[in-house]
Motif scaffolding. Structure first.
Motif, PDB file in Angstrom:
ATOM      1  N   THR A  60       0.854  -1.186   0.000  1.00 22.82           N
ATOM      2  CA  THR A  60       0.000   0.000   0.000  1.00 22.82           C
ATOM      3  C   THR A  60       0.890   1.235   0.000  1.00 22.82           C
ATOM      4  OG1 THR A  60      -0.157   0.016   2.420  1.00 22.82           O
ATOM      5  CG2 THR A  60      -1.885  -1.158   1.205  1.00 22.82           C
ATOM      6  N   ARG A  61       0.360   2.321  -0.538  1.00 23.00           N
ATOM      7  CA  ARG A  61       1.091   3.589  -0.596  1.00 23.00           C
ATOM      8  C   ARG A  61       0.298   4.654   0.134  1.00 23.00           C
ATOM      9  NH1 ARG A  61       1.319   3.880  -5.508  1.00 23.00           N
ATOM     10  NH2 ARG A  61       3.445   3.193  -5.985  1.00 23.00           N
ATOM     11  N   THR A  62       0.964   5.397   0.980  1.00 20.85           N
ATOM     12  CA  THR A  62       0.341   6.483   1.729  1.00 20.85           C
ATOM     13  C   THR A  62       1.073   7.776   1.413  1.00 20.85           C
ATOM     14  OG1 THR A  62      -0.202   4.951   3.527  1.00 20.85           O
ATOM     15  CG2 THR A  62      -0.350   7.295   4.014  1.00 20.85           C
ATOM     16  N   ILE A  63       0.303   8.814   1.143  1.00 18.72           N
ATOM     17  CA  ILE A  63       0.868  10.113   0.793  1.00 18.72           C
ATOM     18  C   ILE A  63       0.715  11.056   1.977  1.00 18.72           C
ATOM     19  CG2 ILE A  63       0.698  12.111  -0.732  1.00 18.72           C
ATOM     20  CD1 ILE A  63       1.811   9.644  -2.063  1.00 18.72           C
ATOM     21  N   MET A  77       6.348  22.167  -3.870  1.00 19.54           N
ATOM     22  CA  MET A  77       6.211  21.347  -2.675  1.00 19.54           C
ATOM     23  C   MET A  77       6.807  19.961  -2.892  1.00 19.54           C
ATOM     24  SD  MET A  77       2.439  22.128  -1.101  1.00 19.54           S
ATOM     25  CE  MET A  77       2.057  23.696  -0.342  1.00 19.54           C
ATOM     26  N   ARG A  78       7.188  19.336  -1.810  1.00 17.75           N
ATOM     27  CA  ARG A  78       7.642  17.950  -1.829  1.00 17.75           C
ATOM     28  C   ARG A  78       6.541  17.057  -1.258  1.00 17.75           C
ATOM     29  NH1 ARG A  78      13.450  17.566  -2.014  1.00 17.75           N
ATOM     30  NH2 ARG A  78      14.426  19.628  -1.996  1.00 17.75           N
ATOM     31  N   VAL A  79       6.538  15.825  -1.685  1.00 24.94           N
ATOM     32  CA  VAL A  79       5.551  14.861  -1.216  1.00 24.94           C
ATOM     33  C   VAL A  79       6.270  13.745  -0.478  1.00 24.94           C
ATOM     34  CG1 VAL A  79       3.793  13.189  -1.908  1.00 24.94           C
ATOM     35  CG2 VAL A  79       3.952  15.380  -3.076  1.00 24.94           C
ATOM     36  N   ARG A 122       7.226 -11.133  10.770  1.00 23.23           N
ATOM     37  CA  ARG A 122       5.948 -11.351  10.105  1.00 23.23           C
ATOM     38  C   ARG A 122       6.038 -11.105   8.594  1.00 23.23           C
ATOM     39  NH1 ARG A 122       1.355  -8.590  14.058  1.00 23.23           N
ATOM     40  NH2 ARG A 122       1.724  -9.948  15.871  1.00 23.23           N
ATOM     41  N   ARG A 123       7.260 -10.952   8.103  1.00 20.01           N
ATOM     42  CA  ARG A 123       7.534 -10.752   6.689  1.00 20.01           C
ATOM     43  C   ARG A 123       6.894  -9.463   6.179  1.00 20.01           C
ATOM     44  NH1 ARG A 123       9.569 -15.269   4.358  1.00 20.01           N
ATOM     45  NH2 ARG A 123       8.787 -14.752   2.282  1.00 20.01           N
ATOM     46  N   ARG A 124       6.933  -8.429   7.020  1.00 14.63           N
ATOM     47  CA  ARG A 124       6.419  -7.118   6.654  1.00 14.63           C
ATOM     48  C   ARG A 124       7.546  -6.097   6.726  1.00 14.63           C
ATOM     49  NH1 ARG A 124       1.471  -6.359  10.702  1.00 14.63           N
ATOM     50  NH2 ARG A 124       3.276  -6.551  12.073  1.00 14.63           N
ATOM     51  N   GLY A 125       7.344  -5.006   6.043  1.00  8.93           N
ATOM     52  CA  GLY A 125       8.322  -3.931   6.085  1.00  8.93           C
ATOM     53  C   GLY A 125       7.756  -2.672   5.462  1.00  8.93           C
ATOM     54  N   GLU A 126       8.402  -1.542   5.706  1.00  9.59           N
ATOM     55  CA  GLU A 126       7.963  -0.281   5.129  1.00  9.59           C
ATOM     56  C   GLU A 126       9.176   0.590   4.832  1.00  9.59           C
ATOM     57  OE1 GLU A 126       6.968   2.542   8.960  1.00  9.59           O
ATOM     58  OE2 GLU A 126       5.355   1.304   8.149  1.00  9.59           O
ATOM     59  N   VAL A 127       9.016   1.427   3.837  1.00  9.24           N
ATOM     60  CA  VAL A 127      10.048   2.392   3.462  1.00  9.24           C
ATOM     61  C   VAL A 127       9.396   3.762   3.360  1.00  9.24           C
ATOM     62  CG1 VAL A 127      11.505   0.725   2.272  1.00  9.24           C
ATOM     63  CG2 VAL A 127       9.709   1.915   1.002  1.00  9.24           C
ATOM     64  N   PHE A 128      10.202   4.783   3.490  1.00  9.84           N
ATOM     65  CA  PHE A 128       9.715   6.154   3.491  1.00  9.84           C
ATOM     66  C   PHE A 128      10.679   7.004   2.677  1.00  9.84           C
ATOM     67  CE2 PHE A 128       9.896  10.430   5.235  1.00  9.84           C
ATOM     68  CZ  PHE A 128       8.565  10.793   5.281  1.00  9.84           C
ATOM     69  N   TYR A 129      10.143   7.830   1.789  1.00 10.44           N
ATOM     70  CA  TYR A 129      11.004   8.731   1.021  1.00 10.44           C
ATOM     71  C   TYR A 129      10.259  10.024   0.722  1.00 10.44           C
ATOM     72  CZ  TYR A 129       8.500   7.322  -3.261  1.00 10.44           C
ATOM     73  OH  TYR A 129       7.540   7.081  -4.208  1.00 10.44           O
ATOM     74  N   GLU A 130      11.007  11.036   0.318  1.00  7.99           N
ATOM     75  CA  GLU A 130      10.460  12.345  -0.018  1.00  7.99           C
ATOM     76  C   GLU A 130      10.856  12.685  -1.448  1.00  7.99           C
ATOM     77  OE1 GLU A 130       9.996  16.185   2.664  1.00  7.99           O
ATOM     78  OE2 GLU A 130      12.028  16.056   1.857  1.00  7.99           O
ATOM     79  N   THR A 131       9.888  13.114  -2.227  1.00  4.80           N
ATOM     80  CA  THR A 131      10.147  13.415  -3.630  1.00  4.80           C
ATOM     81  C   THR A 131      10.914  14.723  -3.769  1.00  4.80           C
ATOM     82  OG1 THR A 131       8.107  14.673  -3.963  1.00  4.80           O
ATOM     83  CG2 THR A 131       7.996  12.273  -4.240  1.00  4.80           C
TER      84      THR A 131
END
Length: 413
Positions: A60-63, A77-79, A122-131
């Motif tokens: 899933t993607r969250t903005i 602006m950056r997202v 639980r074989r889950r993970g997340e990443v975070f970045y800024e455009t």
């Protein structure tokens, strides 16, 4: 499953396996058996890596925007983007490389971001970045690619998931408190030319009228109601409001750079926001290849509709600016204030303004100057400003958006 070429992995591997098997058969002993068992365990690990589950990855993607108090994104602006992934299966995955791509379809521009994470138990993970800072326009996120390799780096296993999401980046705007031209118009300079359609109520009581269902309690005239025995409401004086029509020049030959056109769009959006906040009637003309006529024939104008139109506009028009001004004079009623937003200031524009005055319209120019104008351009602009002063036309020039409040005779909010 991707990795090294067939000739560089499978053929040497088959030769190594054959040598190990012959070593066990003809030599025997614990050493040969141990090497053969280890080699089979390694081959089994590499083969089972194909069922690591990365091929069925879900995400899933969250903005999270940096828009602050505004409800939409504006240019510059950056997202901030957060991706959450879930990898099915049970085979251990040492790490996952994530590649996310953001494209601008109109210009085929793209931004690719590559990150990595280590899945939890639980074989889950997340990443975070800024455009990077986004330009005005529409953007779309493409398919997100996830990949992993075995601990030896020999084979790469890939998976993809699609989370459709579109972004609209509106023009950059600057907050404005006031505009000298609006002050003059509200003092009655142009009010005699407007009909009662463009009017609003003041706080000055003008009389008493019959009660209309839906009137607020504060509007009821209690003294008149008590004397007559019937519900009466206060009638307030109405003041005429000047109507302002903005004409954005989108001719391809008018602008020397993309930044100059972006400045024109930002100026138009900022002035539009100010007039809407004041509750004044307006019109908007987008003079380009696909023109936009907002408020023509006294039709109501929606601020959001105009801003959505400004998201996609480009400098692609071919008709001269004077032609668009002539069309605007035919579509809008006499008495309106026509504000032309353009880098053009020549004799043809002067003739078009004279034609507007003949139709009892009030022309003005908001000149979009280059950041580093030449001496010839400065001389032409001074000549136009002198002509405007003699003709009593409003003329303001800006080369940066930050100069707009000062050019309008006010300070920014």
């Amino acid at each position: 499953m991707r990795g090294l070429p067939l000739s560089r992995v499978w053929l040497p591997g088959a030769a190594l396996y054959g040598c190990s098997a012959f070593y066990v058969l003809f030599q025997g002993g614990k050493t040969s058996l141990m090497l053969f068992v280890m080699l089979n365990a390694l081959i089994l690990y590499l083969l089972l890596g194909r069922w690591s589950g990365i091929g069925g990855v879900q995400g899933t993607r969250t903005i999270v925007s940096n828009a602050g108090d505004t409800a939409y994104l504006t240019a510059g602006m950056r997202v901030q983007v957060k991706l959450r992934m879930q990898i099915p299966g049970f085979w251990p995955v040492p790490y996952v490389i994530v590649r996310d791509r953001l494209v601008r379809p109109v210009s085929d521009e793209s931004q690719t971001y590559e990150l990595s994470f280590v899945p939890d138990y639980r074989r889950r993970g997340e990443v975070f970045y800024e455009t990077a800072p986004l330009r005005r326009g529409r953007y779309r996120f493409q398919t997100t690619e996830c990949s992993t390799r075995d601990i030896f780096g020999l084979f790469e296993h890939q998976g993809k998931f699609t989370e459709p999401l579109d972004l609209q980046v509106y023009p950059r705007m600057i907050a404005l408190k006031d505009w000298q031209m609006l002050r003059r118009s509200q003092r009655g300079v142009f009010q005699h030319t407007f009909t009662s359609k463009w009017a609003k109520e003041t706080t000055q009581i003008d009389g008493v009228r019959e009660y209309i269902h839906g009137d607020r309690l504060s509007r009821i005239h209690w003294n008149a109601t008590a004397k007559t025995g019937h519900w009466k409401s206060k009638e307030f004086e109405r003041e005429a409001l000047p109507r302002i029509v903005f004409l954005l020049d989108r001719s391809v030959g008018s602008y020397r750079s993309a930044d100059q056109f972006e400045l024109a769009v930002s100026v138009a959006a900022s002035l539009l926001e100010l007039v809407v906040q004041r509750g004044m009637p307006l019109g908007f003309v987008s003079a380009g290849l696909k023109p936009g006529w907002f408020g023509a024939e006294r039709a109501p104008v929606s601020r959001d509709e105009v801003l959505r139109h400004l998201v996609d506009v480009e400098a692609d028009g071919t008709m001269p600016l004077a032609g668009w001004i002539a069309q605007a004079a035919e579509r809008f009623e006499p008495g309106v204030q026509v504000v032309v937003i353009s880098p053009i200031a020549d004799e043809q524009l002067s003739m078009a303004f004279t034609a507007l005055e003949a139709k009892r319209m009030i022309p003005s120019l908001l000149h979009i100057a280059e950041a580093a104008p030449s001496d010839e351009q400065k001389r032409k602009l001074r000549g136009w400003q002198q002509l405007s002063k003699a003709k009593q036309w409003d003329c303001n020039s800006v080369s940066r958006l930050e100069e707009l409040p000062a050019a309008l005779g006010v300070v920014s909010a």
